[in-house]
Design a protein around this motif. Structure first.
Motif, PDB file in Angstrom:
ATOM      1  N   ILE A 296      -0.301   4.901   4.589  1.00 28.39           N
ATOM      2  CA  ILE A 296       1.083   5.050   4.252  1.00 28.39           C
ATOM      3  C   ILE A 296       1.685   3.695   3.233  1.00 28.39           C
ATOM      4  CG2 ILE A 296       3.416   5.950   4.299  1.00 28.39           C
ATOM      5  CD1 ILE A 296       1.155   8.138   4.342  1.00 28.39           C
ATOM      6  N   HIS A 297       1.704   2.804   4.100  1.00 32.81           N
ATOM      7  CA  HIS A 297       2.559   1.468   3.549  1.00 32.81           C
ATOM      8  C   HIS A 297       1.746   0.822   2.440  1.00 32.81           C
ATOM      9  CE1 HIS A 297       4.568   1.337   7.877  1.00 32.81           C
ATOM     10  NE2 HIS A 297       5.382   1.955   7.173  1.00 32.81           N
ATOM     11  N   SER A 298       0.187   1.082   2.327  1.00 34.77           N
ATOM     12  CA  SER A 298      -0.486   0.522   1.302  1.00 34.77           C
ATOM     13  C   SER A 298      -0.238   1.208  -0.056  1.00 34.77           C
ATOM     14  CB  SER A 298      -1.673   0.803   1.978  1.00 34.77           C
ATOM     15  OG  SER A 298      -2.277   2.084   1.782  1.00 34.77           O
ATOM     16  N   GLY A 299       0.686   2.387  -0.027  1.00 39.62           N
ATOM     17  CA  GLY A 299       0.784   3.056  -1.197  1.00 39.62           C
ATOM     18  C   GLY A 299      -0.005   4.170  -1.523  1.00 39.62           C
ATOM     19  N   LEU A 300      -1.139   4.482  -0.599  1.00 35.73           N
ATOM     20  CA  LEU A 300      -1.849   5.522  -0.722  1.00 35.73           C
ATOM     21  C   LEU A 300      -1.251   6.815  -0.344  1.00 35.73           C
ATOM     22  CD1 LEU A 300      -5.541   4.234   0.343  1.00 35.73           C
ATOM     23  CD2 LEU A 300      -4.908   4.933  -2.261  1.00 35.73           C
TER      24      LEU A 300
END
Length: 679
Positions: A296-300
């Protein structure tokens, strides 16, 4: 497709008109293909219809465009138009038409095309044979798929990959691996699709050694950076317990796709079922939740597969807090409308002890499948909601959904909670006569349980004698327990003799034997069972319980010296609660639960792992919060009775998922109906 690509195609089209090249059939066929590649099939068809003449290449180009753009109905329509004009299809055309039949799931139409192929004796062609192999595989006819594969004169890598995939789709992993071995023997070099499929087969049969060899072969062939191959290898290592190897592959992927993240999360869901102990499984599950947060934090953005896996994780972890957060994300992303995600959400709330929220999630599902109905019926049964389960079963039948074997397992379990034996027998008869479903062992186990719990021991024995299967350890153990409780030593000894022949390897299965022989003072037999247990070394589970608070796992065992937190404070709290429980009528029954290597004369109260977990939860969660615990062994009667009192004294809902079932304690009552030791 992007509008820019369509604009480029239109520019090419304008240039063709401007230069007068539209009379050139080759150029115009190329233009049909360009529009098809851009996804503009309306424009492709318009160009096609404007052609003064057509050849088989032109027809095939349009058919191929419709297939590649997921419009198989139109592809078949164009194919039929071509035949009506008197044009003869090429081998490639027939292969594309067969692919359209597969997409349409029309076996009948596929057989008609196959008959045409046989008529002109061209079934040995590779492109046709490959398409036929895939067609029959999709309809579960592996024998025909193999037959068409064997008939191909010059098999290429696509042919071999098609038959290996066919075996995978039809649950014949060993056959698929055998074909792969044969393929290598024929010196056909596998491609990335072959290797991905074979690694998946290695996962299915849990063959780590073969999987490592295939992974090495993929590196040797230059596919070490191919994402599907790496994902499959990573999933294999995870499933086989090589977590470090899997993480090494995961971390080496420079640009991880959503598929990669989904693979590693789903892999953790799988290894929870194969972990050496429940605590390791639980820790692996919490690690998967951490990976999900990293994603989630990676932007996916998670998709349907992500949410389904993570909700399943929350179910196994009994992590309702995290499950509620994921529920909110499914609503935000619009994924909640998917039936798989909806079913996973229902299951999550149920496993976390909230049947009310599970029921609400089920009612709000836009689409329901047989799996959805069966899941909710089973969940009602687990929570002791007999009437709700049976009413939902009738609702399912009313809307025309046909139940299966698993549905009736849920129905019989629901009857068992209220000891509705006669009703259960009616459903058992309905299953066989109305739905032509052959009963399996689970159905017999539930009926035997009901007879035993109702004191109808002779009827339980009569049912066992009528079974089409050899009774398993569970059934003989249940009969022993019933015979001991209802004072039928002859039947108990008969069941004990049958159980001993099965050589039980589980200490919890051996215990009924020890109790039976102790009750009738058969000391020699009791000694023989103890000797058997020493020789067979039955699995003796170490008593562990764990609780998750704010995403962190805390594990406990009976020895308070190894418990996290303030041991003295927990011990004092439990002693205080024990004293107050006695005022509610609780009495410690000593060693009512005889276990191997335990002294039967112990009278002191030793707190079990779940009691320490409860105490820790009481001290570290808000006053109104429910306590949710997982225990890797079955609860004993002492703990069960004590926790019923705790639910009154603390005004808390206490949910414990033990080795056999879910217990939800509310206001001094348990959802299991106090049949803690029989199921």
């Amino acid at each position: 497709m992007e509008r820019r690509l369509v604009s480029d195609a239109e520019a090419v089209h304008a240039h063709i008109i401007k230069t007068g090249a539209r009379e050139d059939l080759y150029v115009m066929t190329f233009l049909v293909n360009v529009y098809a590649q851009c996804g503009a099939m309306i424009a492709a068809r318009k160009v096609f219809d404007g052609l003064p003449r057509r050849n088989v290449v032109t027809w095939t180009t349009l058919i191929t465009g419709y297939v590649h753009n997921s419009e198989p109905e139109l592809a078949i329509r164009v194919y039929l138009e071509m035949l009506e004009t008197g044009s003869y299809p090429t081998n490639y055309t027939l292969g594309i038409a067969l692919n359209a039949c597969s997409s349409l799931r029309s076996l009948e139409l596929g057989k008609q095309i196959h008959a045409y192929i046989v008529k002109y004796r061209i079934e040995q062609d590779a492109s046709i044979g490959n398409a036929l192999c895939s067609l029959y595989s999709k309809f579960g006819n592996l024998d025909y798929a193999v037959k068409t594969f064997r008939g191909i004169t010059e098999k290429n890598v696509i042919s071999w990959t098609a038959i290996i995939s066919a075996c995978s789709e039809n649950g014949k992993a060993a056959s698929g691996l055998s074909f792969f071995s044969e393929m290598l023997w024929e010196n056909v070099e596998p491609n990335e699709f072959t290797l991905t499929c074979v690694l998946s087969l290695c996962c299915t049969v849990m063959s780590l050694s073969l999987g490592k060899q295939v992974h090495s072969l993929s590196i040797k062939r230059g596919y070490q950076l191919n994402l599907p191959v790496r994902n499959s290898a990573m999933y294999l290592y995870l499933k086989c317990g090589l977590v470090d190897e899997a993480y090494k592959l995961f971390n080496e992927i420079e640009s991880s796709s959503l598929v990669t993240w989904n693979a590693i999360i789903a892999g953790h869901v799988q290894i929870m079922d194969f972990a050496s102990d429940n605590l390791s499984a639980y820790q692996g599950g919490t690690r998967a939740l951490e990976i999900f947060l990293r994603m989630i934090h990676s932007g996916l953005k998670p998709d349907l597969f992500t949410f389904s896996s993570v909700l399943t994780l929350c179910s196994k972890l009994v992590a309702q807090e995290q499950g509620e957060q994921i529920h909110a994300q499914t609503i935000k992303t619009g994924c909640l409308s998917d039936v798989v995600v909806g079913s996973a959400l229902v299951n999550m709330y149920s496993k976390c002890g909230s049947i009310r929220r599970a029921s609400k999630a089920f009612v709000e599902m836009s689409t329901r499948t047989l799996i959805s109905w069966t899941t909710m019926i089973t969940n009602f049964a687990i929570h002791g909601k007999t009437q709700q389960a049976l009413q939902l079963f009738e609702d399912m039948r009313l809307v025309g959904v046909k139940p299966n074997q698993i549905t009736f397992v849920g129905v019989l379990a629901a009857c068992g909670h209220s000891l509705m034996v006669d009703e259960a027998l009616n459903y058992f008869e309905m299953m066989q006569k109305e739905y032509r479903i052959k009963p399996v062992m689970d159905h017999f186990e539930l009926l035997v349980d009901m007879f035993v719990m109702s004191g109808r021991i002779d009827e339980a024995f009569d049912l066992i004698k009528k079974m089409h299967y050899e009774p398993n350890e569970f059934i003989w153990s249940a009969l022993i327990t019933g015979a001991r409780l209802h004072r039928n030593p002859e039947l108990g000894l008969y069941a004990a003799e049958r159980l001993i022949k099965l050589e039980p390897r589980d200490s919890e299965t051996c215990i009924p034997l020890l109790k039976m022989y102790r009750a009738v003072e058969r000391w020699i037999d009791m000694s023989n069972v103890e000797k058997l247990m020493r020789e067979l070394q039955p699995v003796k589970l170490r008593d562990w319980s764990w609780i998750c608070i704010k995403g962190k796992v805390y594990s406990f065992e009976p020895n308070e010296q190894f418990c996290p937190g303030n041991n003295m404070e927990m011990h004092m709290l439990l002693e205080d609660l024990l004293g107050r429980a006695k005022t509610l009528g609780y009495e410690f029954s000593g060693s009512s639960e005889l276990k191997d290597n335990e002294d039967a004369n112990i009278s002191s109260r030793i707190h079990q792992s779940e009691e320490f977990a409860i105490a820790f939860g009481l001290l570290n969660t808000p006053k109104a919060a429910p306590i949710q615990i997982i225990k890797n062994t079955s609860m004993c009667q002492n703990c069960h009775d004590f926790i019923k009192c705790l639910s009154i004294l603390t005004a808390r809902k206490i949910v414990i998922q033990d080795r056999k079932r879910l217990h939800k304690f509310v206001d001094g009552k348990c959802s299991c109906g106090d049949f803690w030791g029989l199921l």
